[in-house]
Write an enzyme that holds these catalytic residues in place. Structure first.
Site, mmCIF file in Angstrom:
data_model
loop_
_atom_site.group_PDB
_atom_site.id
_atom_site.type_symbol
_atom_site.label_atom_id
_atom_site.label_comp_id
_atom_site.label_asym_id
_atom_site.label_seq_id
_atom_site.Cartn_x
_atom_site.Cartn_y
_atom_site.Cartn_z
ATOM 1 N N HIS B 384 5.795 -7.481 9.941
ATOM 2 C CA HIS B 384 4.448 -8.008 9.795
ATOM 3 C C HIS B 384 3.471 -7.084 10.495
ATOM 4 C CE1 HIS B 384 1.186 -10.798 9.406
ATOM 5 N NE2 HIS B 384 1.065 -10.952 10.715
ATOM 6 N N ASP B 408 -4.737 -11.582 13.573
ATOM 7 C CA ASP B 408 -3.485 -11.731 12.836
ATOM 8 C C ASP B 408 -3.735 -12.610 11.615
ATOM 9 O OD1 ASP B 408 -0.958 -12.290 11.892
ATOM 10 O OD2 ASP B 408 -0.063 -12.408 13.885
ATOM 11 N N CYS B 472 -0.485 -8.531 4.397
ATOM 12 C CA CYS B 472 -0.870 -8.397 5.802
ATOM 13 C C CYS B 472 -1.305 -6.990 6.165
ATOM 14 C CB CYS B 472 0.243 -8.865 6.727
ATOM 15 S SG CYS B 472 1.646 -7.782 6.735
#
Lengths: 91, 556
Positions: B384, B408, B472
């Site tokens: 991630h 995030d 992401c």
């Protein structure tokens, strides 16, 4: 490229990840200053097994090493350390 | 080169003494010795079961274990070990099948001592070559191995690999593992190994105790990795099973799921550009990034962004922000590997640490980090991406210290851990500079500023969230781009309103994917126009580099 090939050898260490889970491996190389680094990269990958050269980012002083560069071009010296980090991917 | 001297080598007797039925059956590696007889009969039994029955047996035993396991006198130990035997048998059959399908059965040196010599022919799936190799019992630790490295039983490697694959896919377990790095917590490392590798270590007493003793994770992984051929065929098996729509059951029990097909190759590409590479911003730039044509693949819809692309765009943003001088720019963006390296650095301890930090400082050579307004650090962990922004206050500002922000798009990373890492990095750098300043008095920094720099605050920032599980990387890049666009000269606490869930629409970020791809495509097209598209630096895969290899020595 280098004008005159030198025959000076240097010793460098490649410190690398062996999996994205962690774990490190150190491999020592003796390489001519005028030898293109892809030889070292290929040798490292062969030693590790499982991975190809393009799976790694070989980093020296935060710079990404390129295969055709020679230790001399990137001012590598005896005892220097190269980081071999696995290329990252993520969601 | 003998990486694991004596560690997994079973007692010689168990291989040679074929007269002793118990030793013949009880594998030295997989069963606790007190369970030997039980295991022996069970093995013979389960070898006779047809595939369907075997599955049933496993399922029913699992149910029993889940329901009453804890109430049993031995806490379900015996049950667990029988399940293990059944599963082992199932795994073995699968490998045998797949081996035949792939046509590489020769490569499969079955771990002879774990197999069902007691009931020959009991399982009709057993490939003939396998039986053959079993007769050469002891080939498990065959001496004529090319690598001189002791091999582990195949099923262990398989199981391990399956777990690793699963962990990689799901991103679980890895967090635990990351913390293990650097030998800070050796006993926990063992726990992780147990967790990851064995799931149920009791059945592997020998390995278990060995690992407790001297073998480190790295060495262990190394041993696994030299099994290159085997691993590769394992990958074939995985994809093969996928094709057959079978489920690969993983060692950690509740992880039943189909593993993704791993080979996604066979894509037709522009042959001419296949090996082409571009260097951005230019070939001569000391900090240029190299992008292969294939790297563009990860910009295809729904693909995960890889580090080459991330680093390309980071470089692109840097160029936009300050095309001329990196040192005088208000922003400093680290590359994606920085955080990994930082963690490595932080995990070290002892006297070496200081000298290592001096080496580590090369990563920002010629840049005074505390002179910057902002430092952007992409974080990569557990498959991630997220982003940390360090905001430094103005030099004149005596009240506020640096502010650390964590952005995030999935809230997947532990902000606290990440921010702590960055904080300790700043402190260390601060300390280093402070000493330097003390040593050479020509640099003047007032104590007030030093004190204020030490006063670091950190927080997680609410940001727009991605609506899928593949954007992401794109979000991190978009955070950067937007932030550089919109941030004031120096960010103060009141300015934090600029973020928030409504900062931008998730679709806007997703659009960046196409933008980057177009950008790169243009670059490659330029390359082709210049007619040097095929200047690939073909790296020979053969043995032409053996000279170098023989020069290398290995340390463990």
């Amino acid at each position: 490229m280098d004008q005159e090939p030198t025959h000076k050898f240097i010793h460098v260490k490649v410190v690398g990840q062996v999996s994205s889970l962690g774990g490190e491996l150190e491999v020592f190389f003796r390489i001519k200053e005028s030898t293109p680094l892809w030889k070292l990269m290929a040798a490292y990958c062969r030693r590790i097994g499982m991975y190809e050269v393009q799976d790694f980012a070989f980093i020296f002083d935060q710079r990404l090493l390129r295969p055709h560069q020679t230790p001399k071009q990137v001012h590598m010296e005896d005892g220097d350390v190269i980081d071999a980090l696995l290329n990252q991917t993520g969601s | 080169m003998d990486l694991m001297p004596e560690v997994v080598r079973p007692k010689r007797g168990s291989h040679t003494d074929d007269q002793n039925p118990r030793q013949q059956c009880a594998p030295s590696l997989t069963m606790a010795s007190e369970d030997g007889d039980h295991g022996c009969t069970l093995r013979a039994e389960c070898a006779k079961l047809p595939d369907g029955k075997l599955e049933e047996a496993i399922a029913s035993q699992r149910r029993t274990l889940a329901n009453v396991g804890s109430k049993l006198p031995d806490g379900g130990r015996k049950l667990l070990s029988s399940i293990a035997i059944y599963e082992e048998e199932r795994e073995r059959r699968k490998s045998a099948k797949a081996a035949m399908a792939v046509g590489e059965s020769k490569q499969f040196i079955q771990s002879a001592n774990t197999s069902t010599n007691g009931a020959p022919g009991g399982s009709k799936e057993m490939a003939s070559s396998e039986i053959h190799s079993q007769s050469r019992s002891g080939s498990l630790f065959s001496k004529k191995m090319e690598d001189n490295i002791i091999r582990l039983p195949r099923h262990l490697i398989e199981n391990y690999l399956l777990c690793v694959l699963a962990a990689l896919r799901k991103g679980n377990s890895m967090r635990v593992c990351h913390k293990m790095e650097g030998g800070k917590m050796d006993h926990q490392k063992d726990e992780v190994l147990n967790l990851l590798l064995f799931g149920r270590t009791r059945e592997f007493p020998l390995i278990h105790s060995t690992l407790k003793g001297k073998v480190h994770l790295d060495i262990f992984l190394m041993v696994l990795l030299v099994e290159k051929r085997n691993l590769q065929s394992r990958l074939y098996i995985v994809s093969d099973l996928e094709r057959q729509r079978e489920t690969v059951v993983l060692l950690d029990d509740d992880d039943d799921e189909v593993l993704e097909t791993l080979d996604c190759a066979n894509e037709t590409r522009d042959e001419c550009l296949k090996d082409a590479k571009i260097y951005y911003p230019s070939r001569d730039d000391p900090e240029c990034v190299e992008i292969c044509f294939q790297d563009i693949d990860c910009l295809a819809p729904e693909s995960f962004l890889t580090s080459p692309i991330m680093n390309f765009y980071i470089r692109y943003l840097e160029m936009q922000a300050s095309p001329s001088q990196k040192a005088t720019c208000d922003y400093h963006i680290f590359n994606t590997f920085f955080y990994n390296k930082l963690k490595q650095q932080l995990s070290r301890n002892g006297g070496e640490k200081e000298s290592l930090f001096v080496k580590f400082r090369r990563w920002w050579k010629g840049v005074n980090l505390f002179d910057k307004a902002y430092i952007l650090i992409p974080i990569h962990e557990d498959l991630h991406w997220s982003l940390v922004i360090i905001c430094f206050p103005e030099k004149k500002d005596n009240r506020s210290g640096p502010m650390l922000l964590h952005l995030d798009s999935l809230k997947l990373h532990y902000s606290r851990v990440v921010l702590e890492d960055i904080t300790s990095f700043l402190r260390e750098e601060w300390q280093y500079l402070h000493q330097e300043v003390a040593r050479q008095l020509d640099v003047e920094i007032s104590d007030k500023i030093w004190k204020r720099l030490h006063d670091i605050s950190s927080r997680r920032i609410e940001v727009p969230q991605q609506k899928n599980d593949y954007d992401c990387g794109i979000f991190v890049l978009y955070f950067m781009e937007r932030f550089i666009d919109e941030a004031p000269e120096r960010l103060k606490e009141v300015d934090l309103d600029m973020f928030g869930k409504q900062w931008f629409k998730p679709e806007e970020a997703s659009r960046l994917r196409k933008k980057i791809r177009d950008l790169l495509k243009t670059e490659f097209r330029k390359l082709r126009k210049r007619g040097i598209a095929c200047e690939s630096l073909a790296i020979p895969s053969g043995g032409s580099t053996s000279a170098e290899n023989s020069n290398s020595t290995e340390s463990s």
